[in-house]
Design a protein around this motif. Structure first.
Motif, PDB file in Angstrom:
ATOM      1  N   GLU A  27       1.038  -1.027   0.071  1.00 10.22           N
ATOM      2  CA  GLU A  27       0.036   0.061  -0.124  1.00 10.22           C
ATOM      3  C   GLU A  27       0.957   1.255   0.036  1.00 10.22           C
ATOM      4  OE1 GLU A  27      -2.240  -0.295   3.589  1.00 10.22           O
ATOM      5  OE2 GLU A  27      -3.757  -1.920   2.762  1.00 10.22           O
ATOM      6  N   LYS A  28       0.058   2.290  -0.067  1.00  9.96           N
ATOM      7  CA  LYS A  28       0.788   3.554   0.012  1.00  9.96           C
ATOM      8  C   LYS A  28       1.262   3.988   1.596  1.00  9.96           C
ATOM      9  CE  LYS A  28       0.365   8.542  -1.044  1.00  9.96           C
ATOM     10  NZ  LYS A  28      -0.377   9.313  -1.733  1.00  9.96           N
ATOM     11  N   THR A  31       1.525   9.007   5.824  1.00  6.51           N
ATOM     12  CA  THR A  31       2.237   9.963   6.015  1.00  6.51           C
ATOM     13  C   THR A  31       1.525  11.192   6.783  1.00  6.51           C
ATOM     14  OG1 THR A  31       1.818  11.148   4.065  1.00  6.51           O
ATOM     15  CG2 THR A  31       3.842   9.734   4.002  1.00  6.51           C
ATOM     16  N   SER A  67       7.400   1.096  -0.031  1.00  2.00           N
ATOM     17  CA  SER A  67       5.950   1.105  -0.071  1.00  2.00           C
ATOM     18  C   SER A  67       5.574   0.782   1.460  1.00  2.00           C
ATOM     19  CB  SER A  67       5.316   0.132  -0.911  1.00  2.00           C
ATOM     20  OG  SER A  67       5.550  -1.234  -0.346  1.00  2.00           O
TER      21      SER A  67
END
Length: 118
Positions: A27-28, A31, A67
């Motif tokens: 996944e991303k 952040t 990732s």
């Protein structure tokens, strides 16, 4: 020093975590204010082990976030670690670092997989 290297390898390599990685989902990375969650904590914890394994003083490393990861009730990061001292930019390891999503254990590893073969 060989004993420390062996402990290092045994700490990071476990059969159960190796199997779990293939079932994880890429996944991303999560952040906040353009900072990847837990990256600084991972660098602080892992760098001394890598320096000890390299058996050299003054080694510096760059952590490249490839990732985010998720597996069951854990989340994590897939990182590439490069040695960057003395004008180098050499890949030394790939690290999958998972932690539980529970608030009290953020950034504390559930398991890690360190691959130094590449």
């Amino acid at each position: 020093m060989k004993k420390n290297s062996l402990l290092f390898v045994l700490f990071f390599f476990s059969i159960s975590s190796m199997g779990a990685v293939t079932e994880g989902k890429v996944e991303k990375p999560f952040t906040v204010n353009n900072e990847v969650i837990c990256l600084k904590e991972i660098q602080r914890k892992i760098t001394p082990f890598i320096i000890q394994y390299e058996e050299e003083n003054g080694a510096k490393y760059k952590y490249i976030v490839k990732s985010g990861l998720s597996y069951k009730d854990s989340v994590g990061l897939r990182l590439q670690i490069n040695r960057v001292d003395s004008g180098q930019n050499v890949r030394v390891a790939d690290l999958d670092y998972y932690w539980r999503q529970e608030r009290g254990s953020m950034c504390e590893p559930v398991y890690m997989v360190l691959d130094r073969s590449q």
